[in-house]
Design an enzyme around this catalytic site. Structure first.
Site, PDB file in Angstrom:
ATOM      1  N   ARG A  22       0.823  -1.217   0.000  1.00 42.82           N
ATOM      2  CA  ARG A  22       0.000   0.000   0.000  1.00 42.82           C
ATOM      3  C   ARG A  22       0.856   1.265   0.000  1.00 42.82           C
ATOM      4  O   ARG A  22       0.534   2.249  -0.673  1.00 42.82           O
ATOM      5  CB  ARG A  22      -0.948  -0.006   1.210  1.00 42.82           C
ATOM      6  CG  ARG A  22      -1.964  -1.134   1.122  1.00 42.82           C
ATOM      7  CD  ARG A  22      -2.908  -1.162   2.293  1.00 42.82           C
ATOM      8  NE  ARG A  22      -3.842  -0.040   2.272  1.00 42.82           N
ATOM      9  CZ  ARG A  22      -4.776   0.149   3.199  1.00 42.82           C
ATOM     10  NH1 ARG A  22      -4.898  -0.690   4.216  1.00 42.82           N
ATOM     11  NH2 ARG A  22      -5.593   1.177   3.118  1.00 42.82           N
ATOM     12  N   GLN A  56     -10.545  10.461   7.319  1.00 41.87           N
ATOM     13  CA  GLN A  56     -10.483   9.037   7.652  1.00 41.87           C
ATOM     14  C   GLN A  56      -9.401   8.338   6.831  1.00 41.87           C
ATOM     15  O   GLN A  56      -9.148   7.158   7.028  1.00 41.87           O
ATOM     16  CB  GLN A  56     -11.833   8.378   7.317  1.00 41.87           C
ATOM     17  CG  GLN A  56     -12.964   8.859   8.185  1.00 41.87           C
ATOM     18  CD  GLN A  56     -14.324   8.538   7.572  1.00 41.87           C
ATOM     19  OE1 GLN A  56     -15.147   9.409   7.423  1.00 41.87           O
ATOM     20  NE2 GLN A  56     -14.550   7.299   7.208  1.00 41.87           N
ATOM     21  N   HIS A  72      -7.490   8.141  11.463  1.00 44.03           N
ATOM     22  CA  HIS A  72      -7.115   6.724  11.337  1.00 44.03           C
ATOM     23  C   HIS A  72      -5.608   6.528  11.179  1.00 44.03           C
ATOM     24  O   HIS A  72      -5.160   5.448  10.823  1.00 44.03           O
ATOM     25  CB  HIS A  72      -7.874   6.067  10.178  1.00 44.03           C
ATOM     26  CG  HIS A  72      -9.331   5.891  10.444  1.00 44.03           C
ATOM     27  ND1 HIS A  72     -10.279   5.706   9.463  1.00 44.03           N
ATOM     28  CD2 HIS A  72     -10.021   5.892  11.614  1.00 44.03           C
ATOM     29  CE1 HIS A  72     -11.481   5.587  10.009  1.00 44.03           C
ATOM     30  NE2 HIS A  72     -11.353   5.705  11.306  1.00 44.03           N
ATOM     31  N   GLY A 112     -16.992  12.380   0.146  1.00 41.64           N
ATOM     32  CA  GLY A 112     -16.500  11.051  -0.225  1.00 41.64           C
ATOM     33  C   GLY A 112     -16.506  10.051   0.900  1.00 41.64           C
ATOM     34  O   GLY A 112     -15.655   9.180   0.962  1.00 41.64           O
ATOM     35  N   THR A 113     -17.467  10.168   1.798  1.00 40.46           N
ATOM     36  CA  THR A 113     -17.582   9.138   2.833  1.00 40.46           C
ATOM     37  C   THR A 113     -19.029   8.738   2.996  1.00 40.46           C
ATOM     38  O   THR A 113     -19.908   9.586   3.077  1.00 40.46           O
ATOM     39  CB  THR A 113     -16.979   9.583   4.185  1.00 40.46           C
ATOM     40  OG1 THR A 113     -17.303   8.604   5.173  1.00 40.46           O
ATOM     41  CG2 THR A 113     -17.495  10.930   4.632  1.00 40.46           C
ATOM     42  N   SER A 114     -19.267   7.431   2.989  1.00 40.86           N
ATOM     43  CA  SER A 114     -20.623   6.960   3.226  1.00 40.86           C
ATOM     44  C   SER A 114     -20.839   7.193   4.709  1.00 40.86           C
ATOM     45  O   SER A 114     -20.016   6.798   5.521  1.00 40.86           O
ATOM     46  CB  SER A 114     -20.706   5.468   2.948  1.00 40.86           C
ATOM     47  OG  SER A 114     -19.849   4.784   3.821  1.00 40.86           O
TER      48      SER A 114
END
Length: 270
Positions: A66, A101, A119, A210-212
Site C-alpha cells: 500500500r 479518515q 485513522h 467522499g464518505t458513506s
C-alpha cells in the site's frame, strides 16, 4: 449550489470531513466492498492487531504494498481544491479544518496544513516495545520487503523473519515497528478525537466529502453538526443513510463537484 455558495461566503469556520471517495479518483485502492481483497485475504482481516501478532510478515507485506502504491499516486482536483481554499481563507482570517479518515496523506501532499488524520497514516510507524512514533517515507521500508507485497492471489507469503521486519531505531530499543494506523478493534487516538470534537463544536459550515455516512466517525460527526442547526453539505457518488438530515447533497465525483463549490466567491476580498 447558489444557496450553498451564499452560506460558504459567510462561513468563518469550515469543517471538512473526508473519506475514501476523495482519494478514489487518485486511483487509490480503497479495500472496501467487492474489491476488498489483497491476495486471497479480505483486507479487513489483515488490518487487525490479532493478524499482526499472528503473522507480522504478511501484514507488513500488505502495508508495504500500500505504501509503494501510494508513492505513485497524486492528489486530485478535490484535494487541491480543499488545500487552495484553506490557504486562501486563512489569509482572510477564516479557518478550514480537515478531519480525514484516509491514511494516504494526499491532503498533506496537496498542501493542506490543518488536518486531523483520525485513522493514522501509512507513512508513520509505531514501536511495539517503546511506543515511539515517527514519519517514515523509506522505499522500501526495510531491505527484506524490497519487491515483496505483490497483491495477486497466486503470490506466496514472503515469510520474512521477524528480526528482518522494520525495527525501531531509537537508541537501545530495536523493537518491532507496526504501521501507525488505527486497526479494526482499536480505539481512535484520544487527543485527535477531542481535536475533532472541538472542530465540529465550533464550525459554522460542514462538508462531508467522499464518505458513506455509515462508517464511524462520519456517521457520528456530521449528523451531530446538523443537529446543532449548522448547514451540512454532502459530496458523494450516492445518497447515504444520513443524506436526509443534511441541507445539501451534491451528486457525482468529488473532483468535479468540489472545485466549483470551494472556488473564490465574488464577495471575497482579493
Amino acid at each position: 449550489m447558489a444557496a450553498f455558495r451564499e452560506i460558504f461566503s459567510k462561513a468563518n469556520n469550515i469543517a471538512i470531513i473526508t473519506g475514501a471517495g476523495v482519494s478514489a479518483e487518485s486511483g487509490v485502492p480503497t479495500f472496501r466492498g467487492a474489491g476488498g481483497y489483497w491476495r486471497k485475504w479480505n483486507a479487513q482481516d489483515l488490518a487487525t492487531p490479532t493478524a499482526f501478532n499472528k503473522n507480522p510478515s504478511r501484514v507488513w507485506e500488505f502495508y508495504h504494498y500500500r505504501r509503494e502504491v501510494m508513492l505513485t499516486k497524486n492528489p486530485n482536483p478535490a484535494h487541491l481544491a480543499i488545500a487552495e481554499c484553506e490557504d486562501r481563507l486563512s489569509r482572510q482570517g477564516r479557518k478550514v479544518s480537515i478531519i480525514s479518515q484516509n491514511i494516504d496523506e494526499l491532503h498533506r501532499r496537496a498542501g493542506s496544513k490543518n488536518i486531523l488524520e483520525i485513522h493514522g497514516s501509512l507513512f508513520r510507524t509505531r514501536c511495539m516495545s517503546c511506543g515511539h512514533e515517527e514519519a517514515n517515507y523509506n522505499s522500501p521500508i526495510c531491505a527484506a520487503l524490497e519487491g515483496k507485497g505483490a497483491p495477486d492471489p497466486e503470490a506466496h507469503d514472503a515469510q520474512i523473519p521477524v528480526e528482518k521486519l522494520p525495527r525501531c531505531e531509537q537508541r537501545g530499543c530495536h523493537g518491532l515497528l507496526r504501521p501507525a494506523v488505527v486497526w479494526f478493534g482499536e480505539a481512535l487516538d484520544a487527543d485527535i478525537l477531542s481535536g475533532a470534537e472541538g472542530v465540529l463544536d465550533s464550525c459554522d459550515l460542514c462538508l462531508v466529502v467522499g464518505t458513506s455516512s455509515v462508517v464511524y466517525p462520519a456517521a457520528m460527526f456530521a449528523p451531530q453538526v446538523a443537529a446543532r442547526g449548522v448547514p451540512v453539505a454532502e459530496f458523494n457518488m450516492e445518497n447515504t443513510p444520513a443524506t436526509e438530515r443534511f441541507k445539501f447533497h451534491f451528486h457525482g465525483p468529488c473532483g468535479t463537484t468540489l472545485p466549483p463549490a470551494l472556488a473564490r466567491h465574488e464577495s471575497e476580498q482579493h
